[in-house]
Scaffold this motif. Structure first.
Motif, PDB file in Angstrom:
ATOM      1  N   ILE A 296     -35.886-107.851  32.276  1.00 46.27           N
ATOM      2  CA  ILE A 296     -35.267-109.009  32.953  1.00 46.27           C
ATOM      3  C   ILE A 296     -33.741-108.828  32.945  1.00 46.27           C
ATOM      4  CG2 ILE A 296     -34.827-111.506  32.777  1.00 46.27           C
ATOM      5  CD1 ILE A 296     -37.682-111.752  31.541  1.00 46.27           C
ATOM      6  N   ALA A 297     -33.205-108.439  31.789  1.00 49.53           N
ATOM      7  CA  ALA A 297     -31.750-108.255  31.656  1.00 49.53           C
ATOM      8  C   ALA A 297     -31.263-107.142  32.596  1.00 49.53           C
ATOM      9  CB  ALA A 297     -31.403-107.903  30.217  1.00 49.53           C
ATOM     10  N   GLN A 298     -32.107-106.121  32.802  1.00 44.75           N
ATOM     11  CA  GLN A 298     -31.715-105.014  33.699  1.00 44.75           C
ATOM     12  C   GLN A 298     -31.894-105.362  35.164  1.00 44.75           C
ATOM     13  OE1 GLN A 298     -33.092-100.977  32.191  1.00 44.75           O
ATOM     14  NE2 GLN A 298     -34.100-102.303  30.667  1.00 44.75           N
TER      15      GLN A 298
ATOM     16  N   THR B  69     -43.990-118.229  27.450  1.00 47.45           N
ATOM     17  CA  THR B  69     -42.519-118.343  27.382  1.00 47.45           C
ATOM     18  C   THR B  69     -41.832-117.185  28.099  1.00 47.45           C
ATOM     19  OG1 THR B  69     -42.699-119.489  25.268  1.00 47.45           O
ATOM     20  CG2 THR B  69     -40.553-118.511  25.808  1.00 47.45           C
ATOM     21  N   VAL B  70     -42.212-115.984  27.766  1.00 44.76           N
ATOM     22  CA  VAL B  70     -41.504-114.822  28.339  1.00 44.76           C
ATOM     23  C   VAL B  70     -41.849-114.645  29.824  1.00 44.76           C
ATOM     24  CG1 VAL B  70     -43.193-113.015  27.752  1.00 44.76           C
ATOM     25  CG2 VAL B  70     -40.744-112.449  27.870  1.00 44.76           C
TER      26      VAL B  70
ATOM     27  N   PRO C 210     -50.858-119.906  32.944  1.00 41.87           N
ATOM     28  CA  PRO C 210     -51.055-120.529  34.261  1.00 41.87           C
ATOM     29  C   PRO C 210     -50.914-119.481  35.369  1.00 41.87           C
ATOM     30  CG  PRO C 210     -49.544-121.840  32.922  1.00 41.87           C
ATOM     31  CD  PRO C 210     -49.775-120.566  32.170  1.00 41.87           C
ATOM     32  N   GLU C 211     -51.761-119.574  36.397  1.00 43.41           N
ATOM     33  CA  GLU C 211     -51.814-118.535  37.436  1.00 43.41           C
ATOM     34  C   GLU C 211     -50.481-118.336  38.165  1.00 43.41           C
ATOM     35  OE1 GLU C 211     -56.352-117.704  38.748  1.00 43.41           O
ATOM     36  OE2 GLU C 211     -54.903-118.401  40.246  1.00 43.41           O
ATOM     37  N   ASP C 212     -49.614-119.371  38.171  1.00 45.03           N
ATOM     38  CA  ASP C 212     -48.348-119.206  38.918  1.00 45.03           C
ATOM     39  C   ASP C 212     -47.367-118.288  38.171  1.00 45.03           C
ATOM     40  OD1 ASP C 212     -45.975-121.477  37.761  1.00 45.03           O
ATOM     41  OD2 ASP C 212     -47.991-121.337  36.920  1.00 45.03           O
ATOM     42  N   LEU C 213     -47.696-117.913  36.937  1.00 42.25           N
ATOM     43  CA  LEU C 213     -46.758-117.080  36.162  1.00 42.25           C
ATOM     44  C   LEU C 213     -46.968-115.589  36.387  1.00 42.25           C
ATOM     45  CD1 LEU C 213     -46.374-118.983  32.762  1.00 42.25           C
ATOM     46  CD2 LEU C 213     -44.835-118.916  34.736  1.00 42.25           C
ATOM     47  N   TYR C 214     -48.000-115.215  37.142  1.00 40.42           N
ATOM     48  CA  TYR C 214     -48.142-113.794  37.508  1.00 40.42           C
ATOM     49  C   TYR C 214     -48.597-113.740  38.955  1.00 40.42           C
ATOM     50  CZ  TYR C 214     -53.196-114.359  36.816  1.00 40.42           C
ATOM     51  OH  TYR C 214     -54.510-114.800  36.908  1.00 40.42           O
ATOM     52  N   VAL C 215     -48.232-112.635  39.610  1.00 34.39           N
ATOM     53  CA  VAL C 215     -48.491-112.591  41.057  1.00 34.39           C
ATOM     54  C   VAL C 215     -49.854-111.968  41.359  1.00 34.39           C
ATOM     55  CG1 VAL C 215     -47.401-110.341  41.450  1.00 34.39           C
ATOM     56  CG2 VAL C 215     -47.331-112.069  43.236  1.00 34.39           C
TER      57      VAL C 215
END
Ligand code: GZL
Length: 340
Positions: A108-110, A127-128, A149-154
């Protein structure tokens, strides 16, 4: 008279301008934000937005190197990135969730375009994954699911582990048609493959087959041998069958059974999962009775998904792998064709 002259000159100027093609596109009224840009500019902005593999940057938070399956999965992810020209940032978490989470935060930082992750266990990711979502970086679950929750991965690219367990149960029924007593080597505690292979097996195994004991071998050969030694010490030749959640644990158990003085594949029928090369050799040797395929060669499908996701294209929520079941009768012929 003067007015008509001015009008005539104005008409001539406009006509001349139109003839030499230098007329600027009609400026849109300032308030109209939906005004069409000239075709050329619109095309240019679309092209700039579309990534190709060569400008795609992907972070892959690999869970570890615990098995032949994982080694093959890592090779597929790395080799395919090289072939396609994708910039891959890769990390190995040594089967520790906290290391996978650290790797995701580093990606994420990169500012990578997409993150791929095979969650070592199902829980503890919300969280992450939300941090990645807040940073606008899509997550693709590879190999293993996460309980979020399904919205957290594509998308999830991986096997149907419950179906693999069902297939294993059906194979055990064929090996012990009159029933019997078996033991079970479970995968990494809390992982999706362990949970699902456990439940799928119990959906199909016959009621005349009793599961004497079920312990985790953490998907490794060493631990599989250790737990099988303990089973043999406790139950001895009461054991007629073994269900191992992966080939590495089965191969360790085969060693333990031979050292105990029994014949794996004969005295103790063995059903396993993955279909790695070592399993084919064991079937040729007559020490393993069947292996249910679980495909680790996910690199090509993963990068195809990642590029589509990076370009904002629609992708399926789950892309199941196509898998088979393999037996000793043609193991010698199939082994040379196996890529892992
Ligand atoms: C399954 C994969 C499992 C394999 C094991 O998709 O996650 O992990 O079955 C590996 O061999 O360790």
């Amino acid at each position: 008279m003067k007015g008509s002259k001015i009008l005539l000159v104005a008409v001539i100027v406009v006509l001349l301008a139109a003839m030499v093609g230098c007329a600027a596109p009609a400026a849109a009224p300032a308030s109209d934000s939906t005004a069409q840009q000239p075709a050329a500019d619109t095309q240019a902005s679309d092209t700039q937005a579309q990534k190709t593999y060569k400008d795609l940057v992907v972070g892959y938070a690999q869970l570890g190197a615990e098995s032949e399956w994982r080694t093959a999965n890592t090779a597929s992810i790395k080799e395919t990135a090289d072939e396609l020209g994708v910039t891959l940032k890769f990390s190995d978490a040594q089967q520790k969730q906290e290391n996978q989470i650290k790797a995701i935060r580093s990606f994420i930082a990169q500012g990578v375009d997409v993150i791929g992750v095979p969650p070592v266990v199902e829980t503890g990711w919300e969280t992450v994954f939300r941090e990645a979502q807040d940073a606008g970086i899509p997550i693709i679950l590879v190999d293993r699911r996460a309980d979020v929750p399904e919205d957290l991965y594509v998308s999830y690219l991986g096997s149907d582990f419950v179906e693999e367990g069902r297939k294993a149960g059906n194979e055990m029924n064929k090996l012990l048609p009159d029933g019997g007593k078996i033991v079970e080597l479970v995968g990494t505690v809390g992982s999706a493959p362990a949970n699902d292979r456990y439940s799928g097996f119990r959906e199909t195994v016959n009621s005349n087959i009793e599961i004497l004991d079920s312990q985790s071998g953490d998907f490794t050969r060493a631990k599989g041998k250790e737990v099988m030694e303990a089973f043999l010490k406790k139950y001895g030749d009461e054991i007629q069958g073994l269900y191992a959640h992966n080939d590495d644990m089965a191969l360790g158990a085969i060693q333990a059974i031979e050292e105990y003085g029994l014949k794996p594949g004969e005295d103790i029928k063995i059903v396993s999962i993955d279909a790695v090369r070592g399993a084919f050799q064991a079937m040729i040797d007559g020490t393993l009775n069947v292996t249910v395929e679980c495909n680790p060669l996910l690199g090509p499908q993963f990068y195809d998904l990642a590029l589509k996701v990076a370009n904002g294209e629609e992708v399926p929520k789950w892309l199941p792998s196509a898998e088979s079941v393999y037996y000793p009768d043609n193991a010698e012929e199939v082994l040379p064709t196996r890529q892992y």
